[in-house]
Scaffold this motif. Structure first.
Motif, PDB file in Angstrom:
ATOM      1  N   CYS A  72      53.911  27.493  36.422  1.00 39.84           N
ATOM      2  CA  CYS A  72      54.049  26.419  35.680  1.00 39.84           C
ATOM      3  C   CYS A  72      54.966  25.515  36.317  1.00 39.84           C
ATOM      4  O   CYS A  72      55.868  25.859  37.137  1.00 39.84           O
ATOM      5  CB  CYS A  72      54.849  26.857  34.239  1.00 39.84           C
ATOM      6  SG  CYS A  72      53.911  27.783  33.175  1.00 39.84           S
ATOM      7  N   CYS A 116      52.128  27.781  29.473  1.00 41.59           N
ATOM      8  CA  CYS A 116      53.162  26.837  29.872  1.00 41.59           C
ATOM      9  C   CYS A 116      53.743  25.975  28.850  1.00 41.59           C
ATOM     10  O   CYS A 116      52.650  25.534  28.058  1.00 41.59           O
ATOM     11  CB  CYS A 116      52.736  26.052  31.329  1.00 41.59           C
ATOM     12  SG  CYS A 116      52.258  26.800  32.590  1.00 41.59           S
ATOM     13  N   SER A 117      54.940  25.446  28.680  1.00 41.17           N
ATOM     14  CA  SER A 117      55.291  24.528  27.831  1.00 41.17           C
ATOM     15  C   SER A 117      55.975  23.433  28.548  1.00 41.17           C
ATOM     16  O   SER A 117      56.193  23.305  29.572  1.00 41.17           O
ATOM     17  CB  SER A 117      56.195  25.089  26.820  1.00 41.17           C
ATOM     18  OG  SER A 117      57.408  25.633  27.565  1.00 41.17           O
ATOM     19  N   TYR A 118      55.604  22.118  27.786  1.00 44.89           N
ATOM     20  CA  TYR A 118      56.115  21.020  28.181  1.00 44.89           C
ATOM     21  C   TYR A 118      56.458  19.879  27.215  1.00 44.89           C
ATOM     22  O   TYR A 118      56.006  19.967  25.973  1.00 44.89           O
ATOM     23  CB  TYR A 118      55.194  20.191  29.386  1.00 44.89           C
ATOM     24  CG  TYR A 118      53.847  20.014  28.977  1.00 44.89           C
ATOM     25  CD1 TYR A 118      53.267  18.713  28.529  1.00 44.89           C
ATOM     26  CD2 TYR A 118      53.131  21.138  28.497  1.00 44.89           C
ATOM     27  CE1 TYR A 118      51.948  18.610  28.150  1.00 44.89           C
ATOM     28  CE2 TYR A 118      51.709  20.924  28.166  1.00 44.89           C
ATOM     29  CZ  TYR A 118      51.278  19.617  28.256  1.00 44.89           C
ATOM     30  OH  TYR A 118      49.818  19.544  27.805  1.00 44.89           O
ATOM     31  N   TYR A 148      60.170  21.532  31.042  1.00 46.85           N
ATOM     32  CA  TYR A 148      58.939  22.077  31.804  1.00 46.85           C
ATOM     33  C   TYR A 148      59.110  23.498  32.028  1.00 46.85           C
ATOM     34  O   TYR A 148      60.270  23.779  32.665  1.00 46.85           O
ATOM     35  CB  TYR A 148      58.642  21.137  32.857  1.00 46.85           C
ATOM     36  CG  TYR A 148      58.312  19.934  32.528  1.00 46.85           C
ATOM     37  CD1 TYR A 148      56.907  19.201  32.264  1.00 46.85           C
ATOM     38  CD2 TYR A 148      59.135  18.840  32.762  1.00 46.85           C
ATOM     39  CE1 TYR A 148      56.691  18.071  32.127  1.00 46.85           C
ATOM     40  CE2 TYR A 148      58.923  17.341  32.563  1.00 46.85           C
ATOM     41  CZ  TYR A 148      57.491  16.981  32.172  1.00 46.85           C
ATOM     42  OH  TYR A 148      57.306  15.850  31.956  1.00 46.85           O
ATOM     43  N   GLU A 162      51.716  23.230  24.378  1.00 51.76           N
ATOM     44  CA  GLU A 162      51.607  24.254  25.363  1.00 51.76           C
ATOM     45  C   GLU A 162      50.216  24.057  25.988  1.00 51.76           C
ATOM     46  O   GLU A 162      49.259  23.302  25.335  1.00 51.76           O
ATOM     47  CB  GLU A 162      51.404  25.704  24.546  1.00 51.76           C
ATOM     48  CG  GLU A 162      52.938  26.258  24.058  1.00 51.76           C
ATOM     49  CD  GLU A 162      53.055  27.266  23.018  1.00 51.76           C
ATOM     50  OE1 GLU A 162      51.806  27.756  22.803  1.00 51.76           O
ATOM     51  OE2 GLU A 162      53.915  27.579  22.581  1.00 51.76           O
ATOM     52  N   ASN A 211      50.958  22.378  32.689  1.00 50.25           N
ATOM     53  CA  ASN A 211      52.016  21.465  31.907  1.00 50.25           C
ATOM     54  C   ASN A 211      52.237  20.427  32.855  1.00 50.25           C
ATOM     55  O   ASN A 211      53.464  20.060  33.548  1.00 50.25           O
ATOM     56  CB  ASN A 211      53.054  22.214  31.557  1.00 50.25           C
ATOM     57  CG  ASN A 211      53.849  22.986  32.836  1.00 50.25           C
ATOM     58  OD1 ASN A 211      53.370  23.106  33.950  1.00 50.25           O
ATOM     59  ND2 ASN A 211      54.861  23.332  32.606  1.00 50.25           N
TER      60      ASN A 211
END
Length: 192
Positions: free
Chosen positions: A19, A42-44, A56, A72, A85
């Motif tokens: 990520c 993955c997060s952003y 991120y 996500e 992401n």
């Protein structure tokens, strides 16, 4: 045998799920990093009234911000450009609003410094602040950025906050009064 282990090690390093990881606002330090084996997403940041608090990262969004300030993607959906992401810098403008926290005495206290709110070119400049309907369970949306969010109390939809459509328009009346009175008191003090 030793060569086979080295080859397997290199292969797993190259194909490890990654990520983008790093803070918002300093894209120079964001880099693709290997994530833990149990990270499925993955997060952003979602740049609609805020998002700057959620950088991120490997792993999911905080539960209270998913689909509001944070989004996500499947960790396996990487592209030629990198992890899923993607660094989405679509910010056409930013504006500032004040955040509020609840004191031990139960009073809403305005932040001394306005927070940066993020938005793309279609984001309206909007701030919010708690009003008299806000109780101790209320959470200020997006650190004061964006419109109010309705909540349900006793089967009624209520708005425990007030929205306004100008930068830094959610300044508390107590702070505004302090801003006006401070110079006036100085003038009176020196006049006597």
């Amino acid at each position: 045998m030793k060569m086979l282990l080295i080859f397997i090690g290199l292969f797993s390093t190259v194909w490890a799920a990654q990520c983008w990881v790093g803070p918002v606002g300093d894209e120079a330090v964001i880099s693709a990093q290997d994530c833990a084996a149990d990270d499925a997403v993955c997060s952003y940041p979602k740049f609609v009234y805020g998002g700057e608090g959620y950088g991120y990262k490997c792993g999911p969004c905080p539960a209270d911000s998913k689909d509001r300030d944070c989004q996500e993607c499947d960790i396996n959906d990487a592209t030629d450009a990198g992890p899923c992401n993607a660094i989405t810098i679509e910010l056409e403008h930013g504006f500032e609003c004040y955040d509020y926290t609840l004191s031990k005495e139960g009073n809403w206290i305005q932040s001394k410094k306005a927070k940066l709110c993020s938005g793309d070119k279609d984001t309206d400049v909007t701030c919010n602040m708690p009003n008299s309907a806000a109780d101790k369970t209320y959470k200020v949306p997006n650190m004061g950025c964006g419109p109010c969010e309705a909540t349900t109390i006793n089967d009624d939809e209520v708005y425990p906050c007030t929205s306004c459509k100008m930068e830094r328009c959610n300044k508390s009346s107590a702070s505004t009064l302090e801003f006006v009175l401070a110079p006036l008191l100085v003038i009176i003090f020196y006049a006597l």
